[in-house]
Design a protein around this motif. Structure first.
Motif, short mmCIF file in Angstrom:
data_model
loop_
_atom_site.label_atom_id
_atom_site.label_comp_id
_atom_site.label_asym_id
_atom_site.label_seq_id
_atom_site.Cartn_x
_atom_site.Cartn_y
_atom_site.Cartn_z
N PHE A 20 0.81 -1.21 0.00
CA PHE A 20 0.00 0.00 0.00
C PHE A 20 0.86 1.27 0.00
O PHE A 20 0.53 2.24 -0.68
CB PHE A 20 -0.96 -0.01 1.19
N SER A 21 1.94 1.27 0.73
CA SER A 21 2.80 2.46 0.77
C SER A 21 3.44 2.71 -0.59
O SER A 21 3.54 3.85 -1.06
CB SER A 21 3.87 2.32 1.85
N LEU A 22 3.87 1.63 -1.27
CA LEU A 22 4.46 1.76 -2.61
C LEU A 22 3.42 2.25 -3.62
O LEU A 22 3.71 3.09 -4.46
CB LEU A 22 5.06 0.43 -3.06
N GLN A 72 3.46 5.84 -5.85
CA GLN A 72 3.37 5.81 -7.31
C GLN A 72 1.95 6.03 -7.83
O GLN A 72 1.65 5.70 -8.98
CB GLN A 72 3.87 4.44 -7.82
N ALA A 73 1.07 6.59 -7.02
CA ALA A 73 -0.34 6.74 -7.38
C ALA A 73 -0.52 7.57 -8.65
O ALA A 73 -1.30 7.19 -9.54
CB ALA A 73 -1.12 7.37 -6.23
#
Length: 163
Positions: free
Chosen positions: A114-116, A120-121
């Motif tokens: 989730f953090s990655l 990169q959203a």
């Protein structure tokens, strides 16, 4: 759900015996066991094709995923009538009915990253929109090209018939 043949067999069985209720229960259990066996046989057929794909992928180094190779082999066997659709139909219907449960581990696995994904959203969103737009353009141009050819052929036929 009970088929018509099962109902006919139940009625005949009930008419020919004096202990009707006990015999009807036995026939119903036999129908359920027959359906379960058919579903398990369908799963076995699907699993065999998956395993064949795995063997081809690992043994020969085919540059496709094992499940895709198995799916291609399964599709070919259906087209060549080596495997009948009725053999795997109930198992595939079962898998389709419970597809949401099969995707739960994948969704849970994405929470690990989730953090990655958050970092990169913007890149992910832009690539999604670009790829969607590209597919729409390509599809539109293909349809326009194909419909233009058909119209030209139709116009030619019309012109020949008039002349």
């Amino acid at each position: 759900m009970v088929s018509v043949n099962t109902l006919v067999a139940l009625r005949q069985f009930y008419d020919t015996t004096r202990k009707g209720k006990l015999c009807i229960r036995r026939v119903r259990y036999t129908a359920i066991i027959g359906r379960s066996t058919k579903i398990m046989m369908g799963f076995a057929i699907l699993l065999v094709f998956y395993m064949l794909g795995t063997v081809l992928h690992e043994g020969f180094g085919v540059p496709l995923p094992a499940n895709v190779i198995g799916l291609i082999l399964f599709t070919l066997s259906l087209f060549l009538k080596i495997v009948k659709v009725s053999w795997v139909e109930e198992a595939s219907q079962f898998l389709i009915r419970h597809m949401l449960l099969l995707f739960a581990p994948i969704v849970a696995g994405t929470m690990v990253f989730f953090s990655l994904i958050g970092e990169q959203a913007l890149t992910i969103v832009i690539s999604l929109f670009m790829s969607t737009f590209g597919v729409l353009l390509f599809t539109g141009w293909t349809v326009k090209l194909m419909s233009g050819r058909k119209m030209k052929e139709g116009e030619r036929r019309y012109d020949r018939s008039r002349a």
